[in-house]
Design an enzyme around this catalytic site. Structure first.
Site, PDB file in Angstrom:
ATOM      1  N   TYR A 156      -2.719  -1.401  10.503  1.00 28.65           N
ATOM      2  CA  TYR A 156      -2.664  -1.578   9.040  1.00 28.65           C
ATOM      3  C   TYR A 156      -1.338  -1.046   8.483  1.00 28.65           C
ATOM      4  O   TYR A 156      -0.655  -1.723   7.709  1.00 28.65           O
ATOM      5  CB  TYR A 156      -3.845  -0.842   8.403  1.00 28.65           C
ATOM      6  CG  TYR A 156      -3.956  -0.994   6.901  1.00 28.65           C
ATOM      7  CD1 TYR A 156      -4.580  -2.105   6.337  1.00 28.65           C
ATOM      8  CD2 TYR A 156      -3.448  -0.027   6.039  1.00 28.65           C
ATOM      9  CE1 TYR A 156      -4.706  -2.237   4.953  1.00 28.65           C
ATOM     10  CE2 TYR A 156      -3.560  -0.152   4.658  1.00 28.65           C
ATOM     11  CZ  TYR A 156      -4.195  -1.262   4.128  1.00 28.65           C
ATOM     12  OH  TYR A 156      -4.301  -1.389   2.752  1.00 28.65           O
ATOM     13  N   SER A 212       0.871  -1.190   0.000  1.00 20.62           N
ATOM     14  CA  SER A 212       0.000   0.000   0.000  1.00 20.62           C
ATOM     15  C   SER A 212       0.896   1.225   0.000  1.00 20.62           C
ATOM     16  O   SER A 212       2.071   1.137   0.379  1.00 20.62           O
ATOM     17  CB  SER A 212      -0.854  -0.015   1.277  1.00 20.62           C
ATOM     18  OG  SER A 212      -1.474   1.239   1.483  1.00 20.62           O
TER      19      SER A 212
HETATM   20  P1  NAD Z   1     -11.324  -6.109  -0.443  1.00 17.72           P
HETATM   21  O1  NAD Z   1     -11.869  -6.010   0.925  1.00 17.72           O
HETATM   22  O2  NAD Z   1     -12.251  -6.071  -1.602  1.00 17.72           O
HETATM   23  O3  NAD Z   1     -10.406  -7.399  -0.620  1.00 17.72           O
HETATM   24  C1  NAD Z   1      -9.744  -8.043   0.420  1.00 17.72           C
HETATM   25  C2  NAD Z   1      -9.943  -9.527   0.229  1.00 17.72           C
HETATM   26  O4  NAD Z   1      -9.178 -10.262   1.194  1.00 17.72           O
HETATM   27  C3  NAD Z   1     -11.406  -9.944   0.396  1.00 17.72           C
HETATM   28  O5  NAD Z   1     -11.816 -10.662  -0.749  1.00 17.72           O
HETATM   29  C4  NAD Z   1     -11.389 -10.832   1.622  1.00 17.72           C
HETATM   30  O6  NAD Z   1     -12.334 -11.890   1.558  1.00 17.72           O
HETATM   31  C5  NAD Z   1      -9.965 -11.361   1.588  1.00 17.72           C
HETATM   32  N1  NAD Z   1      -9.507 -11.865   2.893  1.00 17.72           N
HETATM   33  C6  NAD Z   1      -9.646 -11.271   4.101  1.00 17.72           C
HETATM   34  N2  NAD Z   1      -9.118 -12.051   5.060  1.00 17.72           N
HETATM   35  C7  NAD Z   1      -8.628 -13.148   4.438  1.00 17.72           C
HETATM   36  C8  NAD Z   1      -7.971 -14.308   4.892  1.00 17.72           C
HETATM   37  N3  NAD Z   1      -7.714 -14.501   6.201  1.00 17.72           N
HETATM   38  N4  NAD Z   1      -7.610 -15.251   3.980  1.00 17.72           N
HETATM   39  C9  NAD Z   1      -7.879 -15.073   2.658  1.00 17.72           C
HETATM   40  N5  NAD Z   1      -8.503 -13.981   2.176  1.00 17.72           N
HETATM   41  C10 NAD Z   1      -8.877 -13.038   3.056  1.00 17.72           C
HETATM   42  O7  NAD Z   1     -10.264  -4.910  -0.548  1.00 17.72           O
HETATM   43  P2  NAD Z   1      -9.150  -4.599  -1.660  1.00 17.72           P
HETATM   44  O8  NAD Z   1      -9.067  -3.149  -1.742  1.00 17.72           O
HETATM   45  O9  NAD Z   1      -9.378  -5.389  -2.877  1.00 17.72           O
HETATM   46  O10 NAD Z   1      -7.832  -5.103  -0.912  1.00 17.72           O
HETATM   47  C11 NAD Z   1      -6.919  -6.025  -1.485  1.00 17.72           C
HETATM   48  C12 NAD Z   1      -5.516  -5.705  -1.010  1.00 17.72           C
HETATM   49  O11 NAD Z   1      -5.120  -4.423  -1.505  1.00 17.72           O
HETATM   50  C13 NAD Z   1      -5.357  -5.614   0.518  1.00 17.72           C
HETATM   51  O12 NAD Z   1      -4.118  -6.204   0.901  1.00 17.72           O
HETATM   52  C14 NAD Z   1      -5.338  -4.126   0.776  1.00 17.72           C
HETATM   53  O13 NAD Z   1      -4.638  -3.795   1.951  1.00 17.72           O
HETATM   54  C15 NAD Z   1      -4.619  -3.646  -0.468  1.00 17.72           C
HETATM   55  N6  NAD Z   1      -4.818  -2.227  -0.757  1.00 17.72           N
HETATM   56  C16 NAD Z   1      -6.024  -1.742  -1.160  1.00 17.72           C
HETATM   57  C17 NAD Z   1      -6.157  -0.392  -1.449  1.00 17.72           C
HETATM   58  C18 NAD Z   1      -7.440   0.224  -1.926  1.00 17.72           C
HETATM   59  O14 NAD Z   1      -7.500   1.444  -2.071  1.00 17.72           O
HETATM   60  N7  NAD Z   1      -8.472  -0.527  -2.200  1.00 17.72           N
HETATM   61  C19 NAD Z   1      -5.072   0.457  -1.282  1.00 17.72           C
HETATM   62  C20 NAD Z   1      -3.855  -0.063  -0.867  1.00 17.72           C
HETATM   63  C21 NAD Z   1      -3.745  -1.412  -0.607  1.00 17.72           C
END
Ligand code: NAD
Length: 268
Positions: A166, A153
């Site tokens: 986080y 991130s």
């Molecule tokens: P999201 O909530 O749609 O996706 C997260 C996914 O992780 C979900 O599908 C959830 O079911 C899964 N998950 C949670 N706990 C789990 C576990 N114990 N085992 C397996 N799967 C599990 O959100 P996203 O934005 O798609 O996030 C995906 C990644 O991107 C994360 O690591 C998040 O920190 C990172 N991220 C997202 C953003 C953003 O702006 N959306 C920014 C920076 C980083």
């Protein structure tokens, strides 16, 4: 899209929504067979919907339930995938979540839960992937014996008040990634991070689901649009392909300029 990942087996953790779903689709379009991982029985339907879309687009893959924070489940997932497909070529360490709290009120449970999924989960999956890459070595499918992308991130470098667990998990991912990239480069294993800025997914819905929230968010994004999962997916395909064969240990920021100190654009 060029089939740059033709015949490669890719596990994408947390792929039943958001960025993971987007990356699974783009890797599939690039020719990979995808494992759409999801954590619990309640996420199975969403994972199946992602897989159906992939199959409708001519792709191949399976869904696989595994909580990445649980060692026994991760070991079993990799063993099952290797038994079914022969190997694993790509790991997208994507699963992640937030449990936000003012720091003085943060419970140990909130701390451990976020570190357990976001950081320990990435450790467990990376370790099992590396074991398989070392066993198999380089084949004709790719110049590398294996590729890992850690979903980090912008918060691996931007501090985030109210989200210390986080931000700590993402800072931890940065040095785990760089340490193992250094350790396994001689074995032709490439390990990098993608550091998304604001991508429109369920994790940050409150930051974009009203016009006011979106307007406030855009003050942090010089490129003046929120990111989409495909922005991350396209980067992941390139980073996993041989086009990026000389890249390892890098944090690639895909953030519309969020890390460019936008507050200074008007002279601070
Ligand atoms: P999201 O909530 O749609 O996706 C997260 C996914 O992780 C979900 O599908 C959830 O079911 C899964 N998950 C949670 N706990 C789990 C576990 N114990 N085992 C397996 N799967 C599990 O959100 P996203 O934005 O798609 O996030 C995906 C990644 O991107 C994360 O690591 C998040 O920190 C990172 N991220 C997202 C953003 C953003 O702006 N959306 C920014 C920076 C980083």
């Amino acid at each position: 899209m060029d089939k740059k990942l033709k015949g490669q087996i890719a596990i994408i953790t947390g792929a039943s929504s958001g960025i993971g779903a987007g990356v699974a689709k783009t890797l599939s379009e690039a020719g990979a067979t995808v494992v759409v991982n999801h954590p619990v029985a309640a996420t199975k339907d969403a994972a199946e919907a992602v897989l159906t879309e992939i199959k409708n687009g001519g792709g191949t893959g399976i869904t696989y339930q595994c909580d990445v924070s649980k060692e026994d489940e991760v070991i079993k997932m990799f063993a099952d995938i290797v038994a079914q497909f022969g190997t694993v070529d790509i790991l997208i360490n994507n699963a992640g979540l937030q449990r936000d709290s003012p720091f003085e009120k943060m419970t140990l449970e909130q701390w451990n839960f976020v570190i357990g999924v976001n950081l320990t989960g990435q450790f467990l999956c990376a370790r099992e992937a590396i074991k398989e890459f070392l066993r198999r070595g380089v084949t004709e499918k790719s110049k590398a014996a294996g590729k890992i992308i850690c979903m980090s991130s912008v918060h691996e470098v931007i501090p985030w008040a109210g989200h210390a667990n986080y931000a700590a998990s993402k800072g931890g991912i940065m040095l785990m990634m760089k340490s193992i990239a250094q350790e396994f480069a001689p074995k032709k294993i490439r390990i990098n991070s993608i550091c998304p800025g604001a991508i429109q997914t369920p994790i940050n819905k409150s930051a974009w689901d009203t016009p006011q929230a979106m307007q406030s968010l855009l003050t942090l994004i010089p490129y003046q649009r929120i990111g989409q999962p495909e922005d991350i997916g396209n980067t992941a395909v390139w980073l996993c392909s041989d086009d990026a064969d000389y890249i390892t240990g890098a944090s690639i920021f895909v953030d519309g300029g969020m890390t460019l100190y936008p507050g200074f654009s008007t002279n601070g």
